[in-house]
Design an enzyme around this catalytic site. Sequence first.
Site, short mmCIF file in Angstrom:
data_model
loop_
_atom_site.label_atom_id
_atom_site.label_comp_id
_atom_site.label_asym_id
_atom_site.label_seq_id
_atom_site.Cartn_x
_atom_site.Cartn_y
_atom_site.Cartn_z
N SER A 1 132.19 155.98 10.10
CA SER A 1 132.26 155.12 8.92
C SER A 1 132.70 155.96 7.73
O SER A 1 132.06 156.96 7.40
CB SER A 1 130.87 154.51 8.68
N LYS B 1 136.13 153.27 10.65
CA LYS B 1 135.70 152.12 9.84
C LYS B 1 135.82 152.51 8.38
O LYS B 1 135.26 153.52 7.95
CB LYS B 1 134.25 151.77 10.21
N LEU B 2 136.58 151.72 7.62
CA LEU B 2 136.75 151.99 6.20
C LEU B 2 135.83 151.07 5.41
O LEU B 2 135.83 149.86 5.60
CB LEU B 2 138.19 151.72 5.77
N LYS B 3 135.07 151.65 4.50
CA LYS B 3 134.29 150.86 3.57
C LYS B 3 135.25 150.27 2.54
O LYS B 3 136.14 151.00 2.05
CB LYS B 3 133.25 151.74 2.87
N ASP C 1 134.42 147.43 6.42
CA ASP C 1 133.07 146.94 6.12
C ASP C 1 132.93 146.74 4.61
O ASP C 1 133.07 147.68 3.84
CB ASP C 1 132.03 147.96 6.61
N ASN D 1 130.15 145.24 3.11
CA ASN D 1 128.76 145.17 2.64
C ASN D 1 128.55 144.06 1.61
O ASN D 1 128.01 144.28 0.53
CB ASN D 1 128.29 146.53 2.10
N GLU E 1 133.67 143.52 8.66
CA GLU E 1 132.21 143.48 8.71
C GLU E 1 131.64 142.95 7.40
O GLU E 1 132.00 143.44 6.32
CB GLU E 1 131.72 144.91 9.00
N ASP F 1 126.68 142.04 9.82
CA ASP F 1 125.72 143.14 9.82
C ASP F 1 124.47 142.62 9.08
O ASP F 1 123.52 142.12 9.70
CB ASP F 1 126.36 144.37 9.13
N LYS G 1 121.60 146.74 14.45
CA LYS G 1 120.82 147.82 13.85
C LYS G 1 119.35 147.50 14.09
O LYS G 1 118.84 146.53 13.53
CB LYS G 1 121.07 147.90 12.34
N GLY H 1 124.86 151.99 12.08
CA GLY H 1 124.13 153.19 11.70
C GLY H 1 123.67 153.08 10.27
O GLY H 1 124.21 152.28 9.50
O1 OSB Z 1 126.78 148.74 6.36
O2 OSB Z 1 126.93 149.82 8.15
C1 OSB Z 1 126.57 149.76 6.99
C2 OSB Z 1 125.25 153.18 5.90
C3 OSB Z 1 124.18 152.81 5.14
C4 OSB Z 1 123.91 151.46 4.95
C5 OSB Z 1 124.73 150.50 5.54
C6 OSB Z 1 125.81 150.87 6.32
C7 OSB Z 1 126.09 152.24 6.47
C8 OSB Z 1 127.25 152.74 7.20
C9 OSB Z 1 127.16 154.13 7.75
O3 OSB Z 1 128.28 152.14 7.32
C10 OSB Z 1 127.03 154.12 9.22
C11 OSB Z 1 126.60 155.47 9.73
O4 OSB Z 1 125.39 155.71 9.86
O5 OSB Z 1 127.48 156.27 10.04
MG MG Z 2 127.72 147.36 7.64
#
Ligand code: OSB
Ligand code: MG
Length: 365
Positions: free
Chosen positions: A133, A159-161, A186, A188, A211, A236, A260, A288
């Site tokens: 990520s 995976k790109l935020k 992702d 969020n 995501e 998620d 998760k 994760g």
């Molecule tokens: O949305 O998946 C998520 C980390 C913290 C909180 C939410 C997320 C994440 C990650 C990191 O995307 C995933 C990782 O542990 O590598």
């Molecule tokens: Mg996520």
Amino acid sequence: MKISRVELRRIALPLVTPFRTSFGTSLARDAVLVRVVTPEAEGWGECVAMPEPSYSSEYASGAAEVIGRFLLPLLSGEVDAHTAEQRMARVRGHRMAKAALGMAVLDAQLRAAGMSFGSYLGATRDRVPAGVSVGIMTSIAELLDTVDGYLAQGYQRIKLKIEPGWDIQPVARVRERFGDIPLQVDANAAYELADARHLAQLDAFGLLLVEQPLPEEDLRGHAALAQRMTTPICLDESIVSARAAADAIALGATSVVNVKPGRVGGYLEARRVHDVCQAHGVPVWAGGMLETGIGRAANIALAALPGFTLPGDTSASDRYYERDVTQPFELDEGHVTVPAGPGLGVTPDMDFLDEITTAREWLEV
Ligand code: OSB
Ligand code: MG
């Protein structure tokens, strides 16, 4: 098994590089660890709650309070992972707190029985492909360098935020530079349904999935968005239980699911999420939360179940930390190995843990 006492420990483990998402930036993993002591064995749990309630409503010190004040008193007398889950159900919500204590109970139970997390959960593989990520960066050049480095190490999926202002362009540039790599994004929960036309521009890039584009509670919005874009939607934050997964699938709000254990209340419920998705032909992958080696060991065991058909955010320890609190997880041909020893199959380094501990307390049951 009887729990004699429990240690709650708050740690702060610096990240090798800041991790920025649409909800904030982490410089360190500031987490609560739970250590359950029984006459037969000790068990460890890691709480995925972040220091602030920004990814979900839970947060680390709140989770520690719930564990000590409300959950632990429910676990007196004879207990195992299943009875612990049933008794903790009397407390509403607080899934990350329940998951952390439940994980420690399960670890103690399995260490006493000489069985690994993987065999207990139903793992069918001894290694799993690793994705990574990638946080939001300050420039496209920095992003391309970072992705290049991860691909060179062997990561099998990027995976790109994303967030408004950092979405179409970075994705386009990563595609252009690296070609047909497995790529996903992702958000969020950073968008609204009104952004559907903007998000549909992602369809041009052949992503594996997008995501959690919309808020946690907005299942109908995700179902509507799914009608307006061809990129598969993966939830998620919204998937807080096996029931939520079943509802989201039935509504057409998700066609892939991020699992998760912390978010759904523990490993037993995470397995149910896997089972529900598998029954519906919905692929799942292991999410994760920047776990240390303790949480990572259990996540990787779960990721070895047969329904986990996409690479997870189960990266190697050195993607996050210069030094891990257990033996490090390493990348081997783009895979991480499922621990085979009893329980989590990893041993916390107590001296190093003490170094990064910011608070600790012992609780009697
Ligand atoms: O949305 O998946 C998520 C980390 C913290 C909180 C939410 C997320 C994440 C990650 C990191 O995307 C995933 C990782 O542990 O590598
Ligand atoms: Mg996520």
